[in-house]
Design an enzyme around this catalytic site. Structure first.
Site, mmCIF file in Angstrom:
data_model
loop_
_atom_site.group_PDB
_atom_site.id
_atom_site.type_symbol
_atom_site.label_atom_id
_atom_site.label_comp_id
_atom_site.label_asym_id
_atom_site.label_seq_id
_atom_site.Cartn_x
_atom_site.Cartn_y
_atom_site.Cartn_z
ATOM 1 N N ASP A 134 0.780 -1.234 0.000
ATOM 2 C CA ASP A 134 0.000 0.000 0.000
ATOM 3 C C ASP A 134 0.817 1.293 0.000
ATOM 4 O O ASP A 134 0.274 2.356 0.258
ATOM 5 C CB ASP A 134 -0.931 -0.014 1.231
ATOM 6 N N CYS A 188 -21.895 -9.067 -6.933
ATOM 7 C CA CYS A 188 -22.736 -8.114 -6.204
ATOM 8 C C CYS A 188 -24.206 -8.213 -6.599
ATOM 9 O O CYS A 188 -25.085 -7.851 -5.805
ATOM 10 C CB CYS A 188 -22.240 -6.686 -6.446
ATOM 11 N N CYS A 244 -19.503 1.773 4.053
ATOM 12 C CA CYS A 244 -19.753 0.937 2.870
ATOM 13 C C CYS A 244 -19.250 -0.483 3.075
ATOM 14 O O CYS A 244 -19.837 -1.440 2.572
ATOM 15 C CB CYS A 244 -19.150 1.573 1.614
ATOM 16 N N CYS A 248 -21.908 -4.428 3.653
ATOM 17 C CA CYS A 248 -21.861 -5.513 2.677
ATOM 18 C C CYS A 248 -22.373 -6.836 3.254
ATOM 19 O O CYS A 248 -21.865 -7.321 4.272
ATOM 20 C CB CYS A 248 -20.433 -5.705 2.172
#
Length: 346
Positions: A134, A188, A244, A248
């Site tokens: 990252d 999804c 968010c 899920c």
């Protein structure tokens, strides 16, 4: 091909604490096109580093031409409490789950290096590797999807059938050649829970993010004052945002975190805004030593805390905000005066 098999690599990585491993070729033509469109639209905001070295970020072979395989590794940090509980407590600060204890960059990178050293010992001294977590121009999420760890959901984050949303990604680039794993297909369906959960409407469309409206971006990457329309929607989120991810449905299958250093510190689970507002630079550095929060600095963090105080609708927090109205930092002063003004109207 590699002198060692994939299963040996997987077994070693799992023994080091990783949750899942996948293998991919170092090419991302479709992801590069999405990156170009994202930056061209200005949706990266103040993250100038995304626009720099685009050739490397969009093409792993440009970053290191000798690489034959990218080994992608996932490490779960699944919380053991509901991360949204603190959002309903306006006198407390909401810190993203990943930042409630030690900096994951240090933990994951050490694991990657141990796997990498083993890889060289097992495959031969002429084997070369590079490890990334990252901080380099590497598109970990598209590579993770390509390696079969999961798929990029409508919120653009990577999620998996057996991982849920809560995991870090690490990458080992190597000159060894392994057969790539099949990419995971997007699962999804018609669900839009993550999109509907966003407090600031940061998703212009499914699978698209405008970072300039994302609370994680605003609290961590954005310098200076936040637009008043957006700061009012930030609630008590003072470092990052999990809305968010937490929304899920795939999280019911989330892998359990194995690393105790990801478990929330007691003082960062639901910290009191009034106490955080008192931090000077020395106290901030001491409190967040070894934490990813330290990288934003005291002034930006205090700005976030003051926005949260202004959103609290709790007049008893006015003195905490007033104490920063004459702060040496202009952005902190602006945030403090905005908070006082908001609370004076409640």
């Amino acid at each position: 091909m590699s002198p060692i098999d994939k299963q040996s690599v997987i077994d070693r990585a799992l023994s080091e604490g990783f949750s899942k491993v996948g293998f991919a070729r170092p090419d991302l033509p479709e992801a590069r096109a999405r990156l170009d469109a994202f930056v061209e639209a200005g949706r990266h905001g103040q993250m100038g580093w995304m626009a720099e070295r685009m050739a490397w970020r969009g093409d792993p072979t440009a970053l290191w031409p000798e690489a034959k395989t990218v080994i992608m590794l996932a490490e779960a940090y699944t919380p053991d409490v509901d991360p949204m509980e603190v959002v309903g407590k306006p006198d407390r600060g909401a810190i993203s789950v990943y930042a409630r204890n030690r900096d994951y960059h240090d933990i994951v990178k050490k694991r990657l290096k141990r796997v990498g050293r083993w890889l060289i010992e097992a495959a031969g001294a002429d084997t070369e590797i590079k490890v990334f977590v990252d901080t380099a121009p590497v598109m970990e999420k598209p590579l993770g999807a390509k390696a079969g760890l999961g798929w990029q959901g409508k919120h653009t984050n990577l999620l998996g059938r057996d991982l849920g949303s809560w995991f870090f990604l690490g990458a080992i680039f190597t000159t060894l050649e392994f057969d790539p794993d099949p990419a995971e297909r997007e699962r999804c369906g018609s669900c839009r829970a993550c999109l509907d959960a966003c407090p600031t409407d940061a998703f212009p469309a499914p699978f698209q993010l405008d970072a300039r409206r994302c609370i994680s971006y605003l609290t961590i990457e954005h310098h200076g004052p936040v637009d008043e329309e957006l700061r009012a929607k930030m609630g008590n989120r003072i470092y990052g945002c999990d809305d968010c991810l937490a929304a899920c449905p795939w999280n019911k299958f989330a892998a359990s975190a194995k690393e105790v250093r990801y478990a929330a510190r007691a003082d960062l689970q639901e910290p009191k805004l009034a106490e955080l507002a008192q931090l000077d630079d020395a106290a901030f550095r001491a409190k967040f030593s070894g934490s990813p929060i330290k990288r934003v600095g005291r002034n930006r963090f205090l700005r976030n805390v003051l926005y949260a105080i202004g959103n609290s609708q709790d007049p008893s927090l006015i003195p905490a905000a007033q104490a920063s109205c004459d702060d040496p930092d202009e952005t902190v002063r602006d945030a403090a005066r905005w908070a006082v003004g908001r609370l004076a109207k409640t």
